[in-house]
Design a protein around this motif. Structure first.
Motif, mmCIF file in Angstrom:
data_model
loop_
_atom_site.group_PDB
_atom_site.id
_atom_site.type_symbol
_atom_site.label_atom_id
_atom_site.label_comp_id
_atom_site.label_asym_id
_atom_site.label_seq_id
_atom_site.Cartn_x
_atom_site.Cartn_y
_atom_site.Cartn_z
ATOM 1 N N PRO A 131 -34.070 -24.475 -6.967
ATOM 2 C CA PRO A 131 -36.027 -23.445 -7.849
ATOM 3 C C PRO A 131 -37.169 -25.224 -8.039
ATOM 4 O O PRO A 131 -37.077 -26.135 -7.794
ATOM 5 C CB PRO A 131 -35.807 -23.494 -8.866
ATOM 6 C CG PRO A 131 -33.443 -23.729 -8.762
ATOM 7 C CD PRO A 131 -33.954 -25.146 -7.734
ATOM 8 N N GLU A 298 -34.429 -29.813 -15.430
ATOM 9 C CA GLU A 298 -34.389 -28.654 -15.837
ATOM 10 C C GLU A 298 -33.875 -27.652 -14.644
ATOM 11 O O GLU A 298 -34.340 -26.938 -14.307
ATOM 12 C CB GLU A 298 -36.261 -28.308 -16.178
ATOM 13 C CG GLU A 298 -36.425 -28.770 -17.814
ATOM 14 C CD GLU A 298 -34.563 -27.883 -18.805
ATOM 15 O OE1 GLU A 298 -35.146 -26.603 -18.460
ATOM 16 O OE2 GLU A 298 -34.173 -28.945 -19.538
ATOM 17 N N GLN A 302 -31.855 -24.438 -13.267
ATOM 18 C CA GLN A 302 -31.724 -22.747 -13.121
ATOM 19 C C GLN A 302 -31.500 -22.215 -11.994
ATOM 20 O O GLN A 302 -30.928 -22.766 -10.812
ATOM 21 C CB GLN A 302 -34.393 -23.298 -12.410
ATOM 22 C CG GLN A 302 -34.564 -23.340 -13.996
ATOM 23 C CD GLN A 302 -35.997 -23.348 -13.687
ATOM 24 O OE1 GLN A 302 -36.054 -23.296 -12.241
ATOM 25 N NE2 GLN A 302 -36.826 -24.388 -14.159
#
Length: 319
Positions: A131, A298, A302
């Motif tokens: 991602p 983060e 994802q």
């Protein structure tokens, strides 16, 4: 920042050398000493670290694989192993680390970041499943390798009126199968992100036969099932004879395309800049032709989305 290091980890991908070269040359250009860590995180724990000069990365931009070598390490998942790795870096005065690899490599970088050692991640994997970036280093080269191979197989399929099942890499992400299948005009593309019905696959093949088509190509991502398994099902249930070709590790090798060389160079240079800016725990990528960076923690939370537009188009054109 006076000293940084770079390593490659996980499965190799074409363009890793170009990324290493960019980190080394950008670092030296900016007055930084750059060290190479050999054999990935395993080498980091063992202290297999050497200073790199301009000549160390000469004549490698066009080479596949990685001159730093790579290895998978279960040992590095242990807390004490991560502390040992950080000690090895700090003993040499190294202040930042660039990690080139896939999601497993990113997890290692995230762990080091959490323990206070600055790391930057570069997406190096043929699967294109990270991602935060439109493309990963090595995907374009692997895609073109697959396309070239299938084009040659189609010549044989045409000559012998055969249906071929081509198995390509992609355990969890079907980007290689999807983009390659669209590029070669495959009649059927099977990817892990979408369920398939064998009846529908065979119905499409028979529809082609009815309109005079004598050969077909099925592109199959390994994460769906093996080519042998699919061929056996088609034979047992529909008495359909097929031929299979498993492309395997040839997809990882070869001289990187111009796209991968430029992408790797841009990302590698940006990694050095981020470390100089005092940034840590960042994952670099390219989105809409712009170099971007995101929080690596983060990114790991994802799931890389399937390019729905490409998938829809592949279905519309394979009627």
């Amino acid at each position: 920042m006076k000293k940084i290091a770079v390593l490659t980890s996980g499965g190799d991908s074409p363009g890793m050398n170009a990324a290493v070269r960019a980190v080394v040359r950008k670092g030296i250009h900016d007055g930084i000493e750059v060290y190479g860590i050999y054999q990935g995180y395993a080498g980091l724990m063992e202290g297999n670290i050497k200073k790199l000069e301009l000549g160390s990365v000469g004549d490698i931009i066009h080479r596949g694989g990685t001159i730093l070598y790579t290895a998978r390490s279960e040992e590095f998942k242990k807390d004490e192993s991560q502390h040992k790795a950080i000690k090895n870096l700090r003993d040499l005065g190294i202040e930042g680390l660039v990690v080139i690899g896939g999601d497993g490599s990113y997890r290692g970088a995230a762990k080091l970041t959490e323990k206070g050692f600055p790391c930057i991640g570069l997406p190096g994997t043929i699967d294109n499943d990270i991602p935060g970036t439109d493309y990963t280093i090595g995907f374009d080269t692997a895609l073109n390798t697959v396309i070239e191979s299938i084009d040659k197989i189609r010549d044989t399929a045409t000559s012998h009126d055969r249906t071929f099942i081509i198995e390509v890499m992609g355990r969890h992400a079907g980007d290689i199968a999807l983009f390659a299948g669209l590029s070669v005009g495959a009649e059927t593309i099977l990817i892990p992100e979408r369920q398939y019905e064998l009846d529908s696959v065979v119905k499409k093949l028979n529809k082609g036969i009815e309109r005079g088509k004598k050969h077909s190509i099925i592109v199959l991502a390994e994460g769906v099932c093996s080519a042998n398994e699919l061929a056996q099902k088609m034979k047992e249930k529909y008495s359909l004879e097929t031929r299979i070709s498993v492309l395997g590790h040839m997809q990882r090798g070869g001289s990187p395309t111009g796209f991968d060389r430029v992408l790797a160079s841009r990302l590698g240079a940006r990694a050095v800049e981020l470390l100089q800016e005092g940034k840590s725990g960042r994952a670099i990528g390219m989105q809409k032709q712009q170099i971007v960076d995101h929080d690596i923690i983060e990114i790991l939370k994802q799931k890389d989305p399937l390019p729905e537009g490409v998938y829809k188009l592949s279905q519309e054109l394979s009627i």
